[in-house]
Scaffold this active site. Structure first.
Site, mmCIF file in Angstrom:
data_model
loop_
_atom_site.group_PDB
_atom_site.id
_atom_site.type_symbol
_atom_site.label_atom_id
_atom_site.label_comp_id
_atom_site.label_asym_id
_atom_site.label_seq_id
_atom_site.Cartn_x
_atom_site.Cartn_y
_atom_site.Cartn_z
ATOM 1 N N ALA A 56 0.825 -1.109 -0.053
ATOM 2 C CA ALA A 56 0.202 0.007 0.042
ATOM 3 C C ALA A 56 0.935 1.264 0.030
ATOM 4 O O ALA A 56 1.733 1.462 0.843
ATOM 5 C CB ALA A 56 -0.790 -0.032 1.310
ATOM 6 N N VAL A 82 4.320 -1.412 3.567
ATOM 7 C CA VAL A 82 4.234 0.183 3.066
ATOM 8 C C VAL A 82 5.084 0.491 1.961
ATOM 9 O O VAL A 82 6.318 0.304 2.154
ATOM 10 C CB VAL A 82 4.334 0.962 4.343
ATOM 11 C CG1 VAL A 82 4.478 2.570 4.005
ATOM 12 C CG2 VAL A 82 3.280 0.745 5.330
ATOM 13 N N LYS A 83 4.585 1.149 1.102
ATOM 14 C CA LYS A 83 5.427 1.361 0.065
ATOM 15 C C LYS A 83 5.783 2.940 0.083
ATOM 16 O O LYS A 83 5.155 3.883 0.287
ATOM 17 C CB LYS A 83 4.544 1.346 -1.293
ATOM 18 C CG LYS A 83 5.321 0.652 -2.495
ATOM 19 C CD LYS A 83 4.274 0.079 -3.386
ATOM 20 C CE LYS A 83 4.989 -0.050 -4.735
ATOM 21 N NZ LYS A 83 3.924 -0.317 -5.903
ATOM 22 N N VAL A 84 7.126 3.297 -0.136
ATOM 23 C CA VAL A 84 7.661 4.407 0.057
ATOM 24 C C VAL A 84 8.457 4.967 -1.178
ATOM 25 O O VAL A 84 8.989 4.031 -1.607
ATOM 26 C CB VAL A 84 8.511 4.941 1.580
ATOM 27 C CG1 VAL A 84 7.620 4.686 2.554
ATOM 28 C CG2 VAL A 84 9.583 3.944 1.063
#
Ligand code: G3P
Length: 217
Positions: A56, A82-84
């Site tokens: 996400a 978590v996508k950064v």
């Protein structure tokens, strides 16, 4: 090699999941837009369906806000990665989320040096975009080869998640190089099952079996 689906389309995810060969899902803001559904609703549904990591993506550019977004996304399920983005703020956020035991997928990677930085920041996954590399006249798969060598040189356990996959040749090359994961559209995954000799061979066996008049069941 693990197979992730790169989509926020629940019907496609359900179909791929039914094959028993799906290991996870990746999404991004463009795929959420395409799905046309509420972000939290669709990510929650995907996480309930799939037995593996679900990426996400955060959308803030500054570390503080990105961290808040990441912590909120991670609350959905312990399957959330978590996508950064691969920026200074993104990698600061990566370190902070990893310290909380949250999976992180560092995205928009276009160089082996960027991948090295992500591994040093403790990323669970690095997402090099091969198709977009090809689009601008580079060979995306050479990037995957370089990252594999660098990660093996130093024993980094960051998983190489080949992204922006467009066709079966990308998937074949990823497996030859030893990438850990390829994330792909459902159309590309479906193509892997097909071979004209399989189709023709099956038709031949059907014809001959019918001529025997036997029945197995
Ligand atoms: O995972 C990243 C991917 O969705 C980008 O794919 O085809 O938009 O380059 P594409």
């Amino acid at each position: 090699m693990k197979f992730f689906l790169d989509t926020a389309n629940i019907d496609e995810i359900r179909e791929a999941n039914d094959t028993g060969l799906l290991d996870g899902v990746t999404t991004n803001p463009s795929l959420i837009k395409k799905a046309g559904r509420d972000f939290f609703e669709v990510i929650t549904e995907i996480a309930a369906l799939v037995d593996g990591p679900v990426s996400a993506e955060t959308v803030a550019h500054d570390h503080e806000t990105m961290l808040k977004e990441g912590l909120k996304c991670a609350k959905i399920s312990d399957k959330i990665a978590v996508k950064v983005p691969l920026t200074i703020d993104g990698l600061k956020t990566c370190k902070a989320l990893r310290a909380e035991g949250i999976m992180v997928n560092v995205t928009l990677c276009f160089s082996a040096n960027q991948a090295l930085l992500a591994a040093k920041a403790g990323a669970s996954f690095i997402s090099p975009f091969v198709g977009r590399h090809d689009d601008v006249g580079f060979n995306g798969m050479e990037l995957i080869e370089d990252i594999r060598v660098i990660y093996d040189n130093y024993g980094f356990d960051t998983e190489i998640l080949v992204a922006s996959v467009r066709h079966p040749a990308h998937i074949l090359e990823s497996a030859r190089i030893g990438a850990d994961v390829a994330t792909m559209p459902w159309d590309a995954m479906k193509k892997l099952f097909n071979h004209p000799l399989t189709t023709n061979g099956l038709a031949g066996f059907d014809k001959d079996w019918a001529a025997t008049g036997f029945s197995i069941l």
